[in-house]
Motif scaffolding. Structure first.
Motif, mmCIF file in Angstrom:
data_model
loop_
_atom_site.group_PDB
_atom_site.id
_atom_site.type_symbol
_atom_site.label_atom_id
_atom_site.label_comp_id
_atom_site.label_asym_id
_atom_site.label_seq_id
_atom_site.Cartn_x
_atom_site.Cartn_y
_atom_site.Cartn_z
ATOM 1 N N GLU A 90 1.613 -7.246 11.050
ATOM 2 C CA GLU A 90 2.645 -6.232 10.838
ATOM 3 C C GLU A 90 2.073 -4.908 10.349
ATOM 4 O O GLU A 90 2.756 -3.906 10.331
ATOM 5 C CB GLU A 90 3.634 -6.716 9.777
ATOM 6 N N ILE A 91 0.822 -4.989 9.917
ATOM 7 C CA ILE A 91 0.291 -3.819 9.225
ATOM 8 C C ILE A 91 -0.694 -3.066 10.107
ATOM 9 O O ILE A 91 -1.576 -3.661 10.724
ATOM 10 C CB ILE A 91 -0.396 -4.253 7.910
ATOM 11 N N GLU A 92 -0.483 -1.798 10.190
ATOM 12 C CA GLU A 92 -1.414 -0.944 10.928
ATOM 13 C C GLU A 92 -1.887 0.138 9.985
ATOM 14 O O GLU A 92 -1.112 0.659 9.183
ATOM 15 C CB GLU A 92 -0.701 -0.282 12.118
ATOM 16 N N VAL A 108 9.635 -4.700 13.403
ATOM 17 C CA VAL A 108 9.335 -3.945 12.191
ATOM 18 C C VAL A 108 7.826 -3.826 12.067
ATOM 19 O O VAL A 108 7.100 -4.795 12.212
ATOM 20 C CB VAL A 108 9.934 -4.655 10.960
ATOM 21 N N ARG A 109 7.381 -2.607 11.844
ATOM 22 C CA ARG A 109 5.941 -2.384 11.706
ATOM 23 C C ARG A 109 5.677 -1.643 10.415
ATOM 24 O O ARG A 109 6.460 -0.797 10.006
ATOM 25 C CB ARG A 109 5.429 -1.535 12.867
ATOM 26 N N PHE A 110 4.579 -1.985 9.770
ATOM 27 C CA PHE A 110 4.166 -1.291 8.555
ATOM 28 C C PHE A 110 3.005 -0.385 8.923
ATOM 29 O O PHE A 110 1.946 -0.872 9.302
ATOM 30 C CB PHE A 110 3.731 -2.281 7.477
ATOM 31 N N LEU A 111 3.237 0.906 8.832
ATOM 32 C CA LEU A 111 2.165 1.842 9.109
ATOM 33 C C LEU A 111 1.621 2.331 7.780
ATOM 34 O O LEU A 111 2.260 3.109 7.077
ATOM 35 C CB LEU A 111 2.669 3.023 9.962
ATOM 36 N N VAL A 112 0.463 1.835 7.474
ATOM 37 C CA VAL A 112 -0.119 2.100 6.174
ATOM 38 C C VAL A 112 -1.071 3.285 6.292
ATOM 39 O O VAL A 112 -1.840 3.356 7.254
ATOM 40 C CB VAL A 112 -0.861 0.844 5.675
ATOM 41 N N GLY A 113 -0.986 4.182 5.336
ATOM 42 C CA GLY A 113 -1.907 5.303 5.334
ATOM 43 C C GLY A 113 -1.178 6.633 5.454
ATOM 44 O O GLY A 113 0.059 6.668 5.528
ATOM 45 N N ASP A 114 -1.960 7.696 5.478
ATOM 46 C CA ASP A 114 -1.342 9.030 5.435
ATOM 47 C C ASP A 114 -0.959 9.538 6.818
ATOM 48 O O ASP A 114 -0.650 10.705 6.993
ATOM 49 C CB ASP A 114 -2.257 10.018 4.713
ATOM 50 N N LEU A 115 -1.005 8.658 7.826
ATOM 51 C CA LEU A 115 -0.557 8.952 9.187
ATOM 52 C C LEU A 115 -1.395 10.047 9.849
ATOM 53 O O LEU A 115 -0.926 10.767 10.720
ATOM 54 C CB LEU A 115 0.929 9.346 9.200
ATOM 55 N N ALA A 137 0.844 -1.187 0.000
ATOM 56 C CA ALA A 137 0.000 0.000 0.000
ATOM 57 C C ALA A 137 0.885 1.244 0.000
ATOM 58 O O ALA A 137 2.076 1.183 0.294
ATOM 59 C CB ALA A 137 -0.901 -0.010 1.226
ATOM 60 N N ALA A 138 0.265 2.341 -0.351
ATOM 61 C CA ALA A 138 1.022 3.594 -0.321
ATOM 62 C C ALA A 138 0.106 4.678 0.229
ATOM 63 O O ALA A 138 -1.098 4.690 -0.066
ATOM 64 C CB ALA A 138 1.493 3.962 -1.724
ATOM 65 N N PRO A 139 0.582 5.582 1.027
ATOM 66 C CA PRO A 139 1.959 5.580 1.560
ATOM 67 C C PRO A 139 2.131 4.576 2.700
ATOM 68 O O PRO A 139 1.168 4.216 3.359
ATOM 69 C CB PRO A 139 2.119 7.020 2.076
ATOM 70 N N THR A 164 -3.255 3.814 9.410
ATOM 71 C CA THR A 164 -3.175 5.095 10.106
ATOM 72 C C THR A 164 -3.813 6.225 9.321
ATOM 73 O O THR A 164 -3.560 7.388 9.599
ATOM 74 C CB THR A 164 -1.711 5.473 10.350
ATOM 75 N N GLY A 165 -4.589 5.841 8.321
ATOM 76 C CA GLY A 165 -5.203 6.923 7.558
ATOM 77 C C GLY A 165 -5.507 6.468 6.143
ATOM 78 O O GLY A 165 -5.614 5.269 5.873
ATOM 79 N N GLU A 166 -5.665 7.429 5.303
ATOM 80 C CA GLU A 166 -6.007 7.135 3.912
ATOM 81 C C GLU A 166 -4.827 6.483 3.203
ATOM 82 O O GLU A 166 -3.682 6.866 3.401
ATOM 83 C CB GLU A 166 -6.355 8.442 3.188
ATOM 84 N N TYR A 167 -5.142 5.485 2.406
ATOM 85 C CA TYR A 167 -4.063 4.875 1.629
ATOM 86 C C TYR A 167 -4.649 4.258 0.370
ATOM 87 O O TYR A 167 -5.879 4.171 0.195
ATOM 88 C CB TYR A 167 -3.334 3.807 2.441
ATOM 89 N N ASP A 168 -3.773 3.846 -0.509
ATOM 90 C CA ASP A 168 -4.203 3.071 -1.673
ATOM 91 C C ASP A 168 -3.181 1.958 -1.889
ATOM 92 O O ASP A 168 -2.261 1.803 -1.093
ATOM 93 C CB ASP A 168 -4.356 3.979 -2.896
ATOM 94 N N LEU A 169 -3.348 1.209 -2.947
ATOM 95 C CA LEU A 169 -2.443 0.082 -3.181
ATOM 96 C C LEU A 169 -1.436 0.407 -4.279
ATOM 97 O O LEU A 169 -1.016 -0.465 -5.031
ATOM 98 C CB LEU A 169 -3.229 -1.178 -3.541
ATOM 99 N N ASP A 183 -4.050 9.602 11.669
ATOM 100 C CA ASP A 183 -4.507 9.171 12.988
ATOM 101 C C ASP A 183 -3.335 9.298 13.962
ATOM 102 O O ASP A 183 -2.614 8.347 14.242
ATOM 103 C CB ASP A 183 -4.999 7.718 12.883
ATOM 104 N N ARG A 211 -2.871 6.988 17.065
ATOM 105 C CA ARG A 211 -2.522 5.625 16.686
ATOM 106 C C ARG A 211 -1.058 5.562 16.272
ATOM 107 O O ARG A 211 -0.323 4.656 16.683
ATOM 108 C CB ARG A 211 -3.433 5.187 15.546
ATOM 109 N N VAL A 212 -0.660 6.536 15.487
ATOM 110 C CA VAL A 212 0.724 6.551 15.024
ATOM 111 C C VAL A 212 1.665 6.634 16.216
ATOM 112 O O VAL A 212 2.636 5.879 16.322
ATOM 113 C CB VAL A 212 0.963 7.730 14.059
ATOM 114 N N GLY A 230 1.542 0.886 -4.118
ATOM 115 C CA GLY A 230 2.774 0.099 -4.007
ATOM 116 C C GLY A 230 2.713 -1.176 -4.825
ATOM 117 O O GLY A 230 3.672 -1.560 -5.505
ATOM 118 N N LEU A 286 1.833 3.455 18.134
ATOM 119 C CA LEU A 286 2.577 2.429 17.384
ATOM 120 C C LEU A 286 4.074 2.705 17.441
ATOM 121 O O LEU A 286 4.880 1.777 17.418
ATOM 122 C CB LEU A 286 2.105 2.382 15.931
#
Lengths: 109, 576
Positions: free
Chosen positions: B106-108, A79-86, A67-69, B110-115, A88, A91-92, B117, A95
């Protein structure tokens, strides 16, 4: 605010890699959020790397980006993957193992 | 593909998978996504990997495999058994394996996202080797890693759109869901081609089946087709065409039994036709089949003999006892006997074995002895389906085929009609017991022969040391007679003939006697005639003598008168 210092801090305490996709709204928002967090909570304690996977697509595979970002917290801990525009912020912060600052204007939106 | 005729067809990417291209009329829709769904253990991954490998090997289309479940190493190991060397293909830059690991822990979010990647990874993989084919196996795994369904759905929709725009032929695999084709309803997004794989156990026999649920813009086979995972990959049946348009031959080949050939007006069977020999137990079906095989070999043709009841050695020994030595043909490589138990495999496996052997051996004649045994491993409908495919395949290949089938005594004809084989074959020969008083004889008759007239008689035949011999038709007072009645009839006819001969001889003798009597009479008459003739002749001679003597005497008298001169008067009485 930052009581504990890492005892064996050969390098920076926090290693954060943010993978963005050019100048998409989500990506710019993520960059803005992360920079704010680093300035507010981790001044001098964090190594921040921002990678535009449009520019370096081969890294996407190597870093297992879907996913991006995506913000990858490499250190400390797991190691953690924080998906999204951060956006929140709470939560960030949780984490990343940081205590929220009551003066943080982004905490309550 | 090179698709630019008058009316452009939907371009298709051939899969190279046995049979699948036939069903889909040429392959999967080129440059579009295809959904491949099925429950666990159906071979979805295998089929998609084969699609990529065949694409590389046969059509020079590099491929990208994006695996969400298995790592590259696992995948490579799993398909090694099929002879696919994924690592080599990767090294040759023909294939890219990308394992997308999505771990919820592993995945959290935290907001808007898309795929994006994923798009970038895929795009990079495609561009780096110029891929034309892509497999996403199994994209639904994303749903376990990300919780925002709305984002996932819109992103997956976007992904398919994007793949379409990129012009890559894509297979997306998906797990079968309850009441829907896929768990996450992916079929909503992939609307070009949907293939459903199914794994069913009926009567303890597993059959895998494939069905094309939809194929936009193209005709396709709509049935459920069995398919197999063999050591060469996936094999979808039929491996034959769906149409009836094979070439036909006018050439006639012998059945191997001269008498039987004569029962057909053209003296044998058409090349490339299929013949069924039905009969009850012990009516020499196998012998007839072996005679056919031997005859084909004698013509120098290759023949493939599938024996479901006897081992090759047993078959050869038994046939030697009736004067059919198959050994030399086997040694020359003209005859190949493939013996296996029908229960060894499922029907489809048998069919594939047949196909494979036919493909390798390239025979001109094929014998299957007997097809009725296959019923033990499948229902009648399935057997019919399999035989249809087999006969179809043989016909397309122009192979003359002969099948034997065991039927039970009473309902001989009905049974085969049920199995539906009778309508598939061109020629139907029936051998049966002609049970008379205290004996059984074998009779052969032709029930049908497409395209040529044939004898309507039930001909008795015997299996001798020199093979099968058809006996001449003997008609007794009650019709055609066989066996002991035939002997009786023969003896009676012989007796009548002897009597007639004797009568003739008797008449001859009578005639001879008459002739002799006649000849004796003639001899008598002749003798009589001769004696009369002699007598008459003698009296005639005497008369002549007397007459001469008289005339001499007269002359003497006349001479004496003339000696005396002037005695004229004496001459006068002499003149008077």
């Amino acid at each position: 605010m930052e009581p504990e210092q890492a005892p064996d801090s050969a390098g920076p305490e926090y290693v954060l890699h943010l993978f963005i996709t050019g100048a998409t709204p989500n990506s710019t928002q993520a960059v803005r959020n992360l920079q704010d967090i680093c300035e507010r909570y981790l001044p001098g304690r964090c190594e921040l790397q921002i990678v535009d996977i449009y520019q370096q697509p081969e890294l996407a595979r190597a870093e297992r980006i879907v996913a991006a970002p995506t913000l990858i917290k490499k250190q400390p801990g797991l190691v953690r993957f924080l998906v999204g525009d951060l956006s929140d912020r709470r939560r960030v912060l949780s984490l990343l193992g940081l205590v929220p600052d009551p003066n943080d204007p982004y905490l309550h939106d | 593909m090179t698709a630019a005729p008058a009316l452009p067809q939907l371009p298709k990417a051939p899969t190279g998978i046995d049979g699948l291209d036939e069903i889909t009329n040429g392959g999967l829709p080129q440059g579009r996504p295809t959904l491949l769904c099925g429950s666990a253990g159906c071979g979805k991954t295998l089929m998609s990997v084969e699609f990529l490998v065949r694409g590389i090997e046969e059509f020079d289309e590099p491929g990208v495999l994006m695996a969400f479940e298995e790592t590259a190493d696992e995948l490579a190991a799993n398909v090694t058994s099929l002879g696919f060397d994924l690592k080599q293909l990767v090294a040759d830059k023909k294939l890219r394996l990308d394992h997308v690991h999505v771990d919820r822990s592993e995945i959290e979010e935290t907001g808007e996202y898309d795929l994006e990647g994923l798009f970038i990874r895929l795009g990079y993989a495609i561009d780096s080797i110029g891929a034309k084919r892509v497999v996403l196996d199994t994209i639904e795994s994303l749903f376990s890693g990300f919780s925002n369904q709305a984002v996932l759905r819109s992103e997956i929709r976007r992904l398919f759109r994007w793949l379409k725009d990129k012009g890559v032929t894509t297979i997306i695999t998906a797990e079968r869901g309850d009441g829907s084709l896929t768990r996450q309803g992916l079929e909503e997004y992939v609307s070009d081609c949907v293939i459903l794989l199914d794994n069913r156990v009926i009567n303890q026999i597993t059959t895998r089946r494939l069905r094309i649920v939809k194929y936009r813009g193209s005709t396709h086979g709509t049935n459920e087709y069995p398919y197999l995972i063999t050591e060469d990959g996936i094999s979808v049946l039929p491996v034959t065409s769906l149409k009836l348009e094979h070439e036909v031959s006018n050439e006639v080949v012998s059945t191997g039994v001269p008498g039987l050939d004569e029962m057909f007006t053209r003296g044998g069977l058409y090349r490339g036709s299929s013949t069924l020999i039905t009969g009850t137990a012990g009516t020499a079906k196998t012998t007839l089949a072996a005679a056919f095989a031997a005859e084909a070999c004698r013509r120098g043709e290759r023949c493939l003999y599938f024996a479901f009841e006897e081992s090759p050695q047993q078959l050869m020994r038994n046939m030697r006892s009736v004067g059919l030595d198959l050994q030399p043909f086997v040694e020359q490589g003209l005859l190949h006997i493939e013996a296996s138990r029908p229960t060894l495999n499922g029907l489809e496996q048998h069919l594939v074995t047949l196909h494979k052997l036919i493909g390798q051996f390239r025979p001109q004649a094929v014998v299957i002895d007997p097809i009725s045994n296959l019923v033990s491993v499948g229902s009648i409908t399935e057997v019919r389906g399999m035989l249809t495919r087999l006969i179809d395949y043989l016909k397309v290949q122009g192979i003359t085929a002969l099948f034997t089938a065991l039927v039970s005594g009473r309902s001989a004809n009905q049974e085969m009609t049920e199995e539906g084989v009778s309508s598939l074959v061109d020629t139907w020969i029936h051998v049966r017991d002609l049970e008379g008083i205290g004996e059984r004889n074998r009779g052969v008759s032709i029930l049908k022969a497409r395209g040529m007239a044939h004898s309507n008689q039930v001909r008795e035949f015997v299996v001798t040391h020199e093979g099968i011999r058809l006996l001449d038709v003997v008609i007794g007072p009650g019709g055609i007679v066989t066996g002991a009645s035939r002997q009786t009839q023969f003896l009676q006819e012989q007796a009548v003939a002897v009597a007639a001969q004797q009568e003739i001889e008797r008449r001859e003798r009578e005639l001879e006697r008459k002739r002799r009597v006649l000849e004796a009479t003639i001899a008598n008459l002749r003798t009589e005639f001769e004696s009369v003739e002699e007598e008459l002749r003698r009296s005639n001679q005497e008369e002549e003598q007397r007459h001469q003597e008289l005339s001499q005497a007269r002359q003497q008298i006349a001479a004496g008168h003339n000696a005396r001169p002037g005695n004229h008067s004496a001459a006068a009485p002499a003149n008077s």
